[in-house]
Design a protein around this motif. Structure first.
Motif, PDB file in Angstrom:
ATOM      1  N   LEU A 492      -0.065   1.586  11.948  1.00  0.00           N
ATOM      2  CA  LEU A 492      -1.511   1.390  12.031  1.00  0.00           C
ATOM      3  C   LEU A 492      -2.013   0.407  10.986  1.00  0.00           C
ATOM      4  O   LEU A 492      -3.116  -0.132  11.119  1.00  0.00           O
ATOM      5  N   HIS A 493      -1.209   0.193   9.933  1.00  0.00           N
ATOM      6  CA  HIS A 493      -1.628  -0.647   8.814  1.00  0.00           C
ATOM      7  C   HIS A 493      -0.469  -1.539   8.365  1.00  0.00           C
ATOM      8  O   HIS A 493       0.692  -1.276   8.694  1.00  0.00           O
ATOM      9  N   LYS A 533     -11.408  -6.896   9.145  1.00  0.00           N
ATOM     10  CA  LYS A 533     -10.394  -5.848   9.035  1.00  0.00           C
ATOM     11  C   LYS A 533      -9.062  -6.435   8.585  1.00  0.00           C
ATOM     12  O   LYS A 533      -8.374  -5.849   7.729  1.00  0.00           O
ATOM     13  N   ALA A 534      -8.680  -7.575   9.122  1.00  0.00           N
ATOM     14  CA  ALA A 534      -7.418  -8.208   8.726  1.00  0.00           C
ATOM     15  C   ALA A 534      -7.436  -8.573   7.247  1.00  0.00           C
ATOM     16  O   ALA A 534      -6.444  -8.386   6.527  1.00  0.00           O
ATOM     17  N   ALA A 535      -8.560  -9.081   6.775  1.00  0.00           N
ATOM     18  CA  ALA A 535      -8.673  -9.442   5.356  1.00  0.00           C
ATOM     19  C   ALA A 535      -8.546  -8.202   4.478  1.00  0.00           C
ATOM     20  O   ALA A 535      -7.896  -8.237   3.414  1.00  0.00           O
ATOM     21  N   VAL A 570      -5.158   2.789   1.593  1.00  0.00           N
ATOM     22  CA  VAL A 570      -5.771   2.078   2.716  1.00  0.00           C
ATOM     23  C   VAL A 570      -6.759   2.976   3.455  1.00  0.00           C
ATOM     24  O   VAL A 570      -7.786   2.521   3.956  1.00  0.00           O
ATOM     25  N   VAL A 571      -6.469   4.281   3.520  1.00  0.00           N
ATOM     26  CA  VAL A 571      -7.422   5.285   4.008  1.00  0.00           C
ATOM     27  C   VAL A 571      -7.265   6.520   3.140  1.00  0.00           C
ATOM     28  O   VAL A 571      -6.229   6.722   2.503  1.00  0.00           O
ATOM     29  N   ASP A 572      -8.271   7.376   3.116  1.00  0.00           N
ATOM     30  CA  ASP A 572      -8.237   8.597   2.314  1.00  0.00           C
ATOM     31  C   ASP A 572      -7.434   9.666   3.045  1.00  0.00           C
ATOM     32  O   ASP A 572      -7.834  10.136   4.110  1.00  0.00           O
ATOM     33  N   THR A 573      -6.293  10.055   2.468  1.00  0.00           N
ATOM     34  CA  THR A 573      -5.442  11.043   3.125  1.00  0.00           C
ATOM     35  C   THR A 573      -5.798  12.475   2.772  1.00  0.00           C
ATOM     36  O   THR A 573      -5.301  13.407   3.412  1.00  0.00           O
ATOM     37  N   THR A 574      -6.609  12.680   1.753  1.00  0.00           N
ATOM     38  CA  THR A 574      -7.024  14.004   1.250  1.00  0.00           C
ATOM     39  C   THR A 574      -5.851  14.829   0.729  1.00  0.00           C
ATOM     40  O   THR A 574      -5.928  16.035   0.611  1.00  0.00           O
ATOM     41  N   LEU A 575      -4.734  14.175   0.383  1.00  0.00           N
ATOM     42  CA  LEU A 575      -3.578  14.929  -0.096  1.00  0.00           C
ATOM     43  C   LEU A 575      -3.742  15.381  -1.537  1.00  0.00           C
ATOM     44  O   LEU A 575      -3.172  16.381  -1.947  1.00  0.00           O
TER      45      LEU A 575
END
Length: 576
Positions: A492-493, A533-535, A570-575
């Motif tokens: 996804l990333h 988004k690409a940037a 890149v995103v918040d995983t909440t881990l």
């Protein structure tokens, strides 16, 4: 042929299904144990779902020594059952389950004394061979040991120091691309009907007043969307996060794990002249020198880790330790300038009460499966090689004795994607090379990564011949592998591509920074990224790579961890 796809569209459909359907089994954790459990459950005909808070294989299962092995050192702890079990699984992976991903690998065990050491080492390796033969029904899956003179050992390993041995024993284990095995397991589970969603974190376990589990609350890390999933049973295969996930439910029991850090360095293949790998015992752990396609992987360490769990990193001291022990046997005299990559992983070792963390290498690698409250099963410990047995045990406990007996595991004989027809691909290598103008080495590399699914990779090249060209920044890979990662393997990333699939993060000096532009150009239209988004993806990965490079210069775990955590996820995983 339609092949199982992990991609953005599939993920959206999976999230909708998680919200509307009821599952027999929900697996939490997309490492090798969780992926194996999802595959096991799906192949029993159970309605199965699997979620992972980060990318597939992003934890321990992409940061191993990349070996499928019986654990020769465990014989010296008299763990015969553990070694026998692992050797049985090694044989299955080599011959039936994943022969495209798992390859026999010779190693030298250097000897320092002429009689006593050779005698007891021969007995140990001989027992290793006997257990392997017994586990495969008498069928030899790898060659048996050979005793070598000093000259014989130096012929196979010219770069061994003359004073490092008086002879050697050559024995075999196997190597594997750990992350690709995990992703293959998830896709194989999807093939048999499993619902799979990465970047989807469990934030709460749902329970009845009597404690029985009824499902879980999930959070989609990509959008922040919250959803409820119903499940008759849940398997927690969360490794070093075991206690964190257990805390989401009211439990009557639980497992405790010790996070033990193991690091590896990567050096160019031409830097060490040898035809085999090497196995050494150290005062703290073992040291493997493992040949891979274009490089050597050298490790590992075994030390307690007390920092954040999501992004472990090597320290300068860790790197010095590995270099020192490697140079004790190598005439190559490796230096930091030779290192093209590093990585660190956390082993989820079962922790006895009152254990001495300084002796984590002695903590048992055997796994434990426990129903911590009705309908909620936790599994921890073990190692990559025995993932299938762990998965089977977890599903058995989730089902209960009677139901498990009625629906037994079938994974002993069920090949993973790419395994069926792999030998036919091997037989076609010359024809494929000629058709696409590739070297035999490139076709061999592709077939060993994708097996019989190579035809799907070739179809991408047929549709766009530009994808058949090597990446300009690293010609180990072709553009079609980036496209395949996005279309079929759940990337996804950019970091998903570089770390778990096209593995430049741990095998190039800049951790793949030079490949950012061309990789993003291939991924962006497939993943639907606009220019903004690409940037963001390119900037985020660049910052991550720079933080990892800076962290490995730090002297302590705490300092290295703080530097690494300076780069945003890149995103918040909440881990955490």
């Amino acid at each position: 042929m339609t092949i199982p796809a992990l991609n953005h569209e599939q993920r959206e459909q999976a999230l909708d299904a998680l919200e509307t359907d009821e599952f027999d089994v929900l697996v939490i954790g997309g490492g090798v144990t969780g992926a194996g459990a999802a595959f096991d459950a799906a192949t029993r005909g159970l309605k199965t779902a699997i979620v992972e808070a980060q990318d597939w294989a992003s934890g321990t299962s992409s940061r191993s020594s990349r070996l499928v092995h019986g654990g020769l050192r465990y014989l010296y702890n008299l763990d015969f059952a553990l070694v026998a079990e692992a050797l049985r699984e090694r044989g299955r992976l080599l011959t039936t389950l994943a022969p495209h991903l798992v390859k026999a690998q010779p190693f030298l065990w250097p000897l320092k004394t002429p009689v006593i050491e050779r005698a007891y080492s021969a007995v140990g390796v001989g027992l290793y061979d006997v257990l392997a033969l017994a586990g495969s029904g008498g069928k030899k899956t790898v060659p048996t040991q050979k005793h070598l003179s000093k000259a014989g050992a130096q012929h196979l390993f010219p770069d061994v120091r003359s004073d490092a041995l008086i002879g050697a024993i050559e024995f075999y284990d196997a190597r594997v691309d750990d992350a690709r095995l995990v992703i293959n397991l998830v896709r194989s589970a999807v093939r048999f009907g499993a619902t799979a969603a990465s970047r989807t974190a469990v934030v709460k376990i749902q329970q009845q007043p009597d404690g029985r589990v009824t499902g879980a609350t999930l959070r989609d890390a990509e959008t922040g969307r919250t959803l409820e999933v119903k499940a008759k049973s849940i398997i927690m295969a969360t490794g070093v996060w075991t206690e964190t996930t257990e805390s989401m439910a009211k439990t009557r029991a639980g497992l405790k794990v010790l996070a033990s850090k193991g690091i590896h360095i990567v050096v160019p293949r031409e830097r060490i002249k040898a035809q085999t790998g090497m196995f050494l015992r150290t005062e703290k752990s073992v040291l493997f020198i493992i040949p891979w396609m274009h490089y050597w992987v050298i490790g590992t360490t075994d030390t307690a880790w007390h920092e954040q769990l999501e992004h472990p990193v090597p320290t300068s001291a860790d790197i010095d330790y590995v270099l020192e022990h490697a140079n004790a046997v190598l005439a190559s005299d490796l230096t930091r300038d030779d290192i093209i990559g590093t990585y660190a992983g956390l082993r989820p070792l079962l922790q006895p009460i009152g254990s001495d963390e300084a002796k984590s290498a002695k903590v048992s690698r055997e796994h434990t499966t426990m129903e911590v409250t009705p309908g909620l099963v936790a599994i921890a410990g073990g190692k990559l090689t025995t993932y299938r047995v762990m998965a089977e045990d977890a599903v058995d406990v989730a089902l209960g004795k009677q139901a498990a007996a009625e629906r037994p595991s079938v994974t002993k004989d069920t090949p993973l994607l790419g395994a069926d027809g792999y030998q036919a691909v091997v037989n076609r290598r010359g024809e494929i090379a000629a058709r696409y103008g590739w070297t035999q080495e490139r076709v061999e590399s592709l077939s060993d990564r994708y097996g019989s699914e190579i035809d799907a990779v070739l179809a991408l090249v047929d549709a766009d011949p530009e994808l058949g060209k090597p990446l300009q920044s690293c010609d180990w890979y072709i553009g079609a592998e980036v496209a395949f990662a996005c279309r079929y393997e759940g990337a996804l990333h950019l970091e998903d591509i570089f770390i778990q699939r096209v593995r430049l993060n741990s095998t190039t000096p800049d951790r793949g920074i030079a490949a950012i532009e061309e990789t993003a150009a291939i991924a962006a239209p497939i993943l639907g990224w606009d220019e903004e988004k690409a940037a963001h993806e390119k900037d985020n990965y660049r910052h991550r790579a720079e933080a990892e490079l800076a962290a490995q210069a730090a002297g302590t775990d705490q300092a290295a961890s703080e530097i690494r955590m300076g780069a945003a996820d890149v995103v918040d995983t909440t881990l955490q």
